[in-house]
Design a protein around this motif. Structure first.
Motif, PDB file in Angstrom:
ATOM      1  N   PHE A 130      -8.907   7.422  21.295  1.00 15.67           N
ATOM      2  CA  PHE A 130      -8.678   8.823  20.953  1.00 15.67           C
ATOM      3  C   PHE A 130      -9.263   9.788  21.973  1.00 15.67           C
ATOM      4  CE2 PHE A 130      -8.928   6.291  17.057  1.00 15.67           C
ATOM      5  CZ  PHE A 130      -7.680   6.556  16.517  1.00 15.67           C
ATOM      6  N   ILE A 131      -9.762   9.283  23.098  1.00 17.63           N
ATOM      7  CA  ILE A 131     -10.275  10.157  24.149  1.00 17.63           C
ATOM      8  C   ILE A 131      -9.103  10.760  24.910  1.00 17.63           C
ATOM      9  CG2 ILE A 131     -11.618  10.259  26.283  1.00 17.63           C
ATOM     10  CD1 ILE A 131     -13.332   8.013  25.246  1.00 17.63           C
ATOM     11  N   PRO A 132      -9.009  12.079  25.004  1.00 15.43           N
ATOM     12  CA  PRO A 132      -7.902  12.688  25.779  1.00 15.43           C
ATOM     13  C   PRO A 132      -7.959  12.250  27.237  1.00 15.43           C
ATOM     14  CG  PRO A 132      -9.027  14.327  24.413  1.00 15.43           C
ATOM     15  CD  PRO A 132      -9.875  13.088  24.369  1.00 15.43           C
ATOM     16  N   PHE A 133      -6.808  11.918  27.769  1.00 15.00           N
ATOM     17  CA  PHE A 133      -6.762  11.437  29.148  1.00 15.00           C
ATOM     18  C   PHE A 133      -7.274  12.478  30.145  1.00 15.00           C
ATOM     19  CE2 PHE A 133      -2.994   8.398  28.125  1.00 15.00           C
ATOM     20  CZ  PHE A 133      -3.888   7.571  27.465  1.00 15.00           C
ATOM     21  N   GLN A 134      -7.034  13.754  29.846  1.00 18.07           N
ATOM     22  CA  GLN A 134      -7.440  14.793  30.786  1.00 18.07           C
ATOM     23  C   GLN A 134      -8.941  14.836  30.998  1.00 18.07           C
ATOM     24  OE1 GLN A 134      -5.492  15.091  28.204  1.00 18.07           O
ATOM     25  NE2 GLN A 134      -3.527  16.003  28.797  1.00 18.07           N
ATOM     26  N   VAL A 135      -9.704  14.389  29.987  1.00 15.19           N
ATOM     27  CA  VAL A 135     -11.160  14.468  30.061  1.00 15.19           C
ATOM     28  C   VAL A 135     -11.716  13.567  31.157  1.00 15.19           C
ATOM     29  CG1 VAL A 135     -13.279  13.993  28.765  1.00 15.19           C
ATOM     30  CG2 VAL A 135     -11.354  15.113  27.640  1.00 15.19           C
ATOM     31  N   ILE A 136     -11.038  12.471  31.443  1.00 10.90           N
ATOM     32  CA  ILE A 136     -11.611  11.471  32.346  1.00 10.90           C
ATOM     33  C   ILE A 136     -11.003  11.514  33.753  1.00 10.90           C
ATOM     34  CG2 ILE A 136     -12.285   9.922  30.484  1.00 10.90           C
ATOM     35  CD1 ILE A 136      -9.135   9.257  32.537  1.00 10.90           C
ATOM     36  N   ALA A 141     -11.407   9.508  39.018  1.00  9.17           N
ATOM     37  CA  ALA A 141     -11.134   9.688  40.447  1.00  9.17           C
ATOM     38  C   ALA A 141     -12.361   9.331  41.280  1.00  9.17           C
ATOM     39  CB  ALA A 141     -10.689  11.122  40.723  1.00  9.17           C
ATOM     40  N   GLN A 142     -13.543   9.729  40.810  1.00 11.99           N
ATOM     41  CA  GLN A 142     -14.772   9.379  41.525  1.00 11.99           C
ATOM     42  C   GLN A 142     -14.993   7.872  41.526  1.00 11.99           C
ATOM     43  OE1 GLN A 142     -17.568  11.799  39.298  1.00 11.99           O
ATOM     44  NE2 GLN A 142     -17.577  13.387  40.883  1.00 11.99           N
ATOM     45  N   GLY A 148     -13.049   2.153  46.420  1.00  7.65           N
ATOM     46  CA  GLY A 148     -12.093   2.087  47.516  1.00  7.65           C
ATOM     47  C   GLY A 148     -10.664   1.871  47.057  1.00  7.65           C
ATOM     48  N   LEU A 149     -10.328   2.327  45.850  1.00  2.46           N
ATOM     49  CA  LEU A 149      -9.000   2.107  45.281  1.00  2.46           C
ATOM     50  C   LEU A 149      -8.203   3.400  45.107  1.00  2.46           C
ATOM     51  CD1 LEU A 149      -9.903  -0.499  42.494  1.00  2.46           C
ATOM     52  CD2 LEU A 149      -8.921  -0.946  44.748  1.00  2.46           C
ATOM     53  N   ALA A 154      -3.403  -0.833  43.085  1.00  2.00           N
ATOM     54  CA  ALA A 154      -4.489  -1.525  42.391  1.00  2.00           C
ATOM     55  C   ALA A 154      -5.320  -0.540  41.577  1.00  2.00           C
ATOM     56  CB  ALA A 154      -5.373  -2.264  43.385  1.00  2.00           C
ATOM     57  N   GLY A 155      -5.528   0.669  42.100  1.00  2.60           N
ATOM     58  CA  GLY A 155      -6.268   1.675  41.356  1.00  2.60           C
ATOM     59  C   GLY A 155      -5.545   2.098  40.099  1.00  2.60           C
TER      60      GLY A 155
END
Length: 292
Positions: A130-136, A141-142, A148-149, A154-155
């Motif tokens: 239930f975690i909104p995708f926008q939050v992460i 990305a970090q 290195g992906l 693969a990332g």
């Protein structure tokens, strides 16, 4: 009593006919956008500008499909959506396989090899659904940068596995709860270990829930746009990103037939999956509903 039943039978038939008619109308209404897409994708551009959305093609042609696949411009590149279509498969297949396998192992461990804190672990994984995708987006990305992906297939596979494993764990956990614990206990007494029990006892009966997991993950990953546009590069973009770029390209004459053909190409895999395996999806979901 027989007379009452006879008097009610015509009314029951009428109600049944009304229900079927309502369902047929709902199905037609639901399928109308798909019909418009197909008809538009088969028309030359002059027929589209001169006619209406629901008119049949006078001179059907596959030229819009051919152009959408190999020539249409998606931003600065005019190579069609074909390459991006295969990019999506290169992302979907490993992500579905890995997340399904991890979900099966997690569900097995949470139900048949209970450990202290198992319920808490399951609750935390369920919370992840239930975690909104926008939050992460930023922390993910970090993380991809540290590994290195960034901007790689693969990332994207890793991102979809991480977010899919919560759902697949939920599916398999609820399914394995309905399998008698005595089977696993007997196998333990015979000296079978964790993976042998999983391979010999659990997997052979897991076909319904595997189908559910594969359909769910395939659909979610194939239709994803947010992760695709955020974590991919020019050569690793999925077909949904390419479709967005194609539709929003503003140079030249707007070719609605090519746009619709590209949309159909992007939608075909999920349509095929649901047509061929939709009934198994429902069966799989209900197979583990006895206990849980």
């Amino acid at each position: 009593m027989d007379n009452v039943i006879r008097r009610q039978t015509p009314m029951a038939r009428l109600l049944r006919a009304l229900v079927y008619a309502a369902l047929a109308l709902a199905a037609l209404f639901y399928l109308l956008p798909l019909a418009v897409m197909v008809l538009t994708s088969l028309k030359p551009l002059d027929e589209i500008t001169a006619g209406t959305l629901l008119t049949l093609p006078e001179n059907p042609t596959l030229a819009p499909w051919i152009k959408a696949w190999g020539e249409a411009c998606t931003g600065m590149r005019c190579e069609g959506v074909g390459g991006y279509f295969w990019n999506s498969f290169a992302i979907v297949i490993p992500a579905v396989a890995i997340s399904t396998l991890l979900g099966a192992l997690n569900g097995y461990a949470l139900t048949k090899w209970r450990f202290k804190g198992a319920e808490l672990v399951f609750a935390l994984m369920l919370f992840g659904c239930f975690i909104p995708f926008q939050v992460i987006l930023l922390p993910m990305a970090q993380t991809l940068g540290w590994l290195g992906l960034s901007s790689s297939r693969a990332g994207l596979v890793l991102v979809h596995v991480i977010f899919g494993v919560a759902f697949t764990t939920l599916f398999f956990r609820n399914f394995y709860v309905s399998i008698p614990d005595e089977l696993v206990s007997a196998a333990k007494l015979d000296g079978a270990g964790f993976f042998r029990i999983f391979r010999r006892i659990l997997l052979p009966v897991s076909t319904p829930i595997i189908v559910v997991s594969v359909i769910w993950q395939f659909t979610q990953i194939w239709n994803d746009f947010l992760f695709g546009v955020a974590f991919s590069g020019h050569d690793t973009q999925p077909v949904t990103v390419a479709l967005n770029n194609l539709v929003n390209t503003s140079t030249g004459v707007k070719e609605y037939n090519v746009d619709m053909a590209a949309a159909m190409i992007a939608a075909l895999p999920t349509l095929v999956v649901y047509v061929l395996a939709g009934k198994y999806f429902v069966r799989g979901l209900t197979a583990g509903s006895v206990k849980g």
